[in-house]
Write a protein that holds these residues in place. Structure first.
Motif, PDB file in Angstrom:
ATOM      1  N   ILE A  46       0.845  -1.209   0.000  1.00 61.59           N
ATOM      2  CA  ILE A  46       0.000   0.000   0.000  1.00 61.59           C
ATOM      3  C   ILE A  46       0.873   1.249   0.000  1.00 61.59           C
ATOM      4  N   LYS A  47       0.418   2.245  -0.760  1.00 62.04           N
ATOM      5  CA  LYS A  47       1.046   3.566  -0.711  1.00 62.04           C
ATOM      6  C   LYS A  47       0.022   4.540  -0.133  1.00 62.04           C
ATOM      7  N   PRO A  48       0.490   5.616   0.536  1.00 63.58           N
ATOM      8  CA  PRO A  48      -0.469   6.574   1.109  1.00 63.58           C
ATOM      9  C   PRO A  48      -1.517   7.027   0.096  1.00 63.58           C
ATOM     10  N   ALA A  49      -1.126   7.161  -1.166  1.00 64.37           N
ATOM     11  CA  ALA A  49      -2.071   7.662  -2.168  1.00 64.37           C
ATOM     12  C   ALA A  49      -3.215   6.678  -2.431  1.00 64.37           C
ATOM     13  N   ASP A  50      -3.032   5.402  -1.993  1.00 64.30           N
ATOM     14  CA  ASP A  50      -4.113   4.424  -2.188  1.00 64.30           C
ATOM     15  C   ASP A  50      -5.293   4.662  -1.244  1.00 64.30           C
ATOM     16  N   ILE A  51      -5.050   5.441  -0.219  1.00 65.99           N
ATOM     17  CA  ILE A  51      -6.130   5.675   0.758  1.00 65.99           C
ATOM     18  C   ILE A  51      -6.962   6.848   0.258  1.00 65.99           C
ATOM     19  N   LYS A  52      -8.097   6.503  -0.341  1.00 65.54           N
ATOM     20  CA  LYS A  52      -8.927   7.535  -0.985  1.00 65.54           C
ATOM     21  C   LYS A  52     -10.198   7.813  -0.200  1.00 65.54           C
ATOM     22  N   SER A  53     -10.504   6.929   0.734  1.00 64.56           N
ATOM     23  CA  SER A  53     -11.692   7.164   1.572  1.00 64.56           C
ATOM     24  C   SER A  53     -11.380   6.628   2.978  1.00 64.56           C
ATOM     25  N   GLN A  58      -9.013   0.530   6.600  1.00 62.27           N
ATOM     26  CA  GLN A  58      -8.906  -0.854   7.085  1.00 62.27           C
ATOM     27  C   GLN A  58      -7.898  -1.698   6.296  1.00 62.27           C
ATOM     28  N   ASN A  59      -7.404  -1.171   5.185  1.00 62.98           N
ATOM     29  CA  ASN A  59      -6.385  -1.922   4.432  1.00 62.98           C
ATOM     30  C   ASN A  59      -4.976  -1.735   5.007  1.00 62.98           C
ATOM     31  N   ILE A 263      -9.158   8.825  14.693  1.00 56.98           N
ATOM     32  CA  ILE A 263     -10.166   7.989  14.038  1.00 56.98           C
ATOM     33  C   ILE A 263     -10.266   6.680  14.818  1.00 56.98           C
ATOM     34  N   PRO A 264     -11.403   6.447  15.463  1.00 58.31           N
ATOM     35  CA  PRO A 264     -11.577   5.191  16.194  1.00 58.31           C
ATOM     36  C   PRO A 264     -12.178   4.107  15.309  1.00 58.31           C
ATOM     37  N   GLU A 265     -11.743   2.885  15.495  1.00 64.71           N
ATOM     38  CA  GLU A 265     -12.359   1.729  14.837  1.00 64.71           C
ATOM     39  C   GLU A 265     -12.502   0.639  15.899  1.00 64.71           C
ATOM     40  N   ILE A 266     -13.445  -0.259  15.679  1.00 65.17           N
ATOM     41  CA  ILE A 266     -13.576  -1.428  16.556  1.00 65.17           C
ATOM     42  C   ILE A 266     -13.304  -2.658  15.694  1.00 65.17           C
ATOM     43  N   THR A 271      -9.410 -11.802  14.619  1.00 63.88           N
ATOM     44  CA  THR A 271      -9.215 -11.806  13.166  1.00 63.88           C
ATOM     45  C   THR A 271      -8.694 -10.479  12.634  1.00 63.88           C
ATOM     46  N   GLY A 272      -8.864  -9.401  13.377  1.00 68.00           N
ATOM     47  CA  GLY A 272      -8.436  -8.093  12.895  1.00 68.00           C
ATOM     48  C   GLY A 272      -9.439  -7.401  11.995  1.00 68.00           C
ATOM     49  N   GLU A 273     -10.568  -8.047  11.698  1.00 72.74           N
ATOM     50  CA  GLU A 273     -11.534  -7.405  10.789  1.00 72.74           C
ATOM     51  C   GLU A 273     -12.304  -6.299  11.527  1.00 72.74           C
ATOM     52  N   VAL A 274     -12.676  -5.270  10.757  1.00 74.52           N
ATOM     53  CA  VAL A 274     -13.398  -4.144  11.345  1.00 74.52           C
ATOM     54  C   VAL A 274     -14.847  -4.555  11.591  1.00 74.52           C
ATOM     55  N   LEU A 275     -15.357  -4.209  12.788  1.00 71.20           N
ATOM     56  CA  LEU A 275     -16.733  -4.575  13.134  1.00 71.20           C
ATOM     57  C   LEU A 275     -17.653  -3.375  12.923  1.00 71.20           C
ATOM     58  N   PRO A 276     -18.921  -3.637  12.644  1.00 74.47           N
ATOM     59  CA  PRO A 276     -19.876  -2.534  12.484  1.00 74.47           C
ATOM     60  C   PRO A 276     -20.060  -1.771  13.795  1.00 74.47           C
ATOM     61  N   ASP A 277     -20.511  -0.520  13.687  1.00 74.30           N
ATOM     62  CA  ASP A 277     -20.777   0.280  14.887  1.00 74.30           C
ATOM     63  C   ASP A 277     -21.711  -0.491  15.803  1.00 74.30           C
ATOM     64  N   GLY A 278     -21.453  -0.399  17.105  1.00 78.51           N
ATOM     65  CA  GLY A 278     -22.339  -1.049  18.070  1.00 78.51           C
ATOM     66  C   GLY A 278     -21.853  -2.421  18.499  1.00 78.51           C
ATOM     67  N   GLU A 279     -20.944  -3.002  17.719  1.00 76.53           N
ATOM     68  CA  GLU A 279     -20.461  -4.322  18.135  1.00 76.53           C
ATOM     69  C   GLU A 279     -19.247  -4.195  19.038  1.00 76.53           C
TER      70      GLU A 279
END
Lengths: 435, 143
Positions: A46-53, A58-59, A263-266, A271-279
């Motif tokens: 990954i390069k910084p420019a790949d982060i478009k959103s 999460q990548n 920026i918070p994530e859960i 597994t390291g996968e991002v969970l939906p809000d509330g989980e």
């Protein structure tokens, strides 16, 4: 009251577009200046420019506490030392501490976030802030101090320890706000009672308490014993120190995370996968304004939920649920996950039992053993053995019902469990020495 | 008629009992009778002393967990079957003995036994109406 209306009440779309802009700047910066990030991004392709959103975040690979240890002391700094004006470090009870450097602008931002936090907790100019967080390498003391000054309150830089003197100053100076760990606030109440001081009658109105996980029951206990509102504050030295998030006094329901800086994530910690809000899962934080030591997707090891519903206080920043524990604190007893805070909540539900407890974990052959030490007091004491055994049995059964773990309850004499002036030591795990 | 008994929580640690008796000794408090109930982890020391309020105060100051319980001292005929007659009487009145322990000394021909009941008042009325002697508390603490 809101300290910084412009930022604290930004509409969600505005928060997110600001986050994306600041994230992209941070990624460019760390990619250019920190070899660790350049390597880990490259490995992930990954390069910084790949982060478009924001969704692309999460990548990116995680940053772990171990990565900070491995880069001891300055390896993760993104700014040259000439621009670093302050260095803090975590306690590091095992091995090397983790080191954090702040540029002038970092200190300024931290001060701003602590000022927001004080105001969110209902304190303001005219308050006398009794700051019993430790001053030193620990971030608590100085972090709270700077924020309190910016709000315009009068700060008493007490630091930890010397409890009787703390009480004297609190009485004589008319402290209105107490900042310390939750366990120390209860210790202050206990020593006050011994000294014949009615701490409920002092001018204290708010406690801004953090640096260790504590249960809702413990909050009720603190509010009743000190006659204050007990506000939960969140922070960790790796990210900033105190002031990463705080409860507002209006709702006392979840801690606002200052999303224009983080920026918070859960994630699912397995597994390291991002969970939906509330989980429920592990909180991961990316810093988007830090210069000294920006952290990308830092795994806090704190277990919580994230929710973004608007709050009655008017702030739009997302909230995390009060921490149910740190994955580090989690004990595995005969294959069952046990958080000390769960045992604490059981103890609080037994009439008369005080919040002073300690968990002793050991191994008998191949079997883990858990002993819960609970102090007897005049309320729970009886001259009849059967009453005390009934108390032990009730605690044991309640723990078994909640956690599915059988433990041994040991009733001990009052004040024999060591009181802490900083973070309470709840667990003694004797298994580690053997393995 | 009721006597104030001091009850103390004691962890099973060597020397802990001596600390309690040491505190009392230094303050000039005399122990008249005692019983120790024990489990694997802790014990409850029950004492009849000559000045229970003073004992309560000094033990609290030394951070012991202490409580005061009302018990009564009964004169029990010091002869075979003497205790049985008393226990039967209590049973007829549905009073339960939680625990009991004896004084080392006698009064006349009678032994002195300390009783803890679930219903003290009922016990006192049952015993008194049947002519069983209950010792006044000042008698007990001055034996």
């Amino acid at each position: 009251m809101i300290w910084n209306d412009d930022f604290e009440t930004l509409p969600r779309e505005a928060i997110e577009s600001l986050q994306l802009k600041r994230l992209q700047q941070t990624l460019e910066k760390v990619y250019a200046t920190v070899p660790f990030y350049r390597d880990s991004f490259t490995k992930a392709g990954i390069k910084p420019a790949d982060i478009k959103s924001l969704n692309d975040l999460q990548n990116l690979p995680f940053t772990l506490k171990q990565d900070m240890r491995d880069s001891y002391p300055y390896g993760l700094f993104a700014a040259p030392l000439e621009q670093i004006v302050r260095i803090h470090a975590s306690s590091g009870t095992t091995g090397k501490p983790t080191v954090v450097g702040y540029t002038r602008r970092d200190i300024d931002n931290w001060t701003e976030l602590m000022a927001r936090s004080f105001v969110a907790a209902g304190t303001n100019q005219g308050d006398i802030i009794h700051n019993a967080y430790g001053y030193g390498l620990f971030t608590g003391g100085l972090g709270a101090h700077y924020g309190a000054e910016r709000v315009g309150a009068s700060v008493i830089p007490m630091s930890g320890g010397n409890t009787k003197k703390q009480l004297m100053i609190m009485q004589d100076f008319g402290s209105t706000v107490l900042t310390c760990t939750p366990s120390y606030s209860l210790y202050l109440a206990e020593v006050a009672a011994e000294e014949g001081i009615d701490i409920r009658k002092l001018k204290l109105k708010v406690g801004i308490l953090g640096a260790e996980p504590w249960s809702e029951k413990m909050r009720q206990e603190i509010e009743a014993k000190l006659n204050i509102k007990a506000i939960d504050i969140y922070g960790l030295s790796e990210i900033l120190g105190p002031g990463v998030g705080i409860e507002c006094i209006e709702a006392q329901n979840g801690l606002h995370i200052w999303e224009d800086h983080f920026i918070p994530e859960i994630i699912n910690p397995e597994t390291g996968e991002v969970l939906p809000d509330g989980e429920k899962g592990e909180l991961v934080i990316t810093t988007i304004t830090k210069e000294g030591i920006p952290l990308i997707r830092y795994r806090t090891r704190d277990i919580t939920r994230l929710f973004k519903e608007p709050c009655i206080c008017g702030r739009t920043h997302a909230r995390i649920e009060r921490l149910s524990g740190r994955s580090d604190d989690m004990l595995i007893i005969r294959g069952v996950n046990v958080f000390p805070s769960q045992i604490e909540s059981v103890l609080f539900n037994v009439d008369g039992v005080e919040p002073h407890y300690q968990l002793i974990v050991d191994r008998d052959g191949n079997l883990d053993t858990l002993e819960v030490q609970v102090e007897v007091n005049e309320q729970t004491f009886s001259d009849e053995i059967k009453v005390l055994q009934g108390l032990s049995n009730k605690i044991r059964k309640d723990i078994k019902d909640l956690l599915g773990v059988t433990c041994k309850i040991r009733l001990v004499e009052p004040k024999t469990i060591t009181r802490s002036e900083g973070k309470a030591k709840r667990v003694i795990d004797n298994r580690q020495q053997e393995s | 008629m009721k006597v104030e008994q001091i009850s103390i929580f004691i962890e099973n640690k060597s020397g802990r009992l001596a600390e309690v008796t040491g505190v009392l000794g230094k303050t000039g408090i005399n122990i008249r009778a005692l019983s120790l109930a024990d489990t694997s982890d802790f014990g409850i020391l029950r004492l009849i002393v000559d000045d229970s309020q003073k004992a309560l105060k000094v033990l609290r100051e030394q951070r012991f967990t202490v409580s005061i319980t009302e018990v009564i001292g009964i004169e029990v005929p010091d002869s075979p079957g003497g205790l049985t007659s008393i226990l039967q009487l209590l049973d007829q009145h549905n009073v339960n003995v939680e625990y009991m322990y004896a004084f080392a000394e006698r009064v006349g021909n009678n032994a002195i036994i300390i009783f803890r009941f679930d219903n003290v008042d009922e016990a006192i009325s049952a015993l008194s109406s049947h002519g069983v002697k209950i010792l006044p508390s000042e008698r007990i603490t001055s034996i």
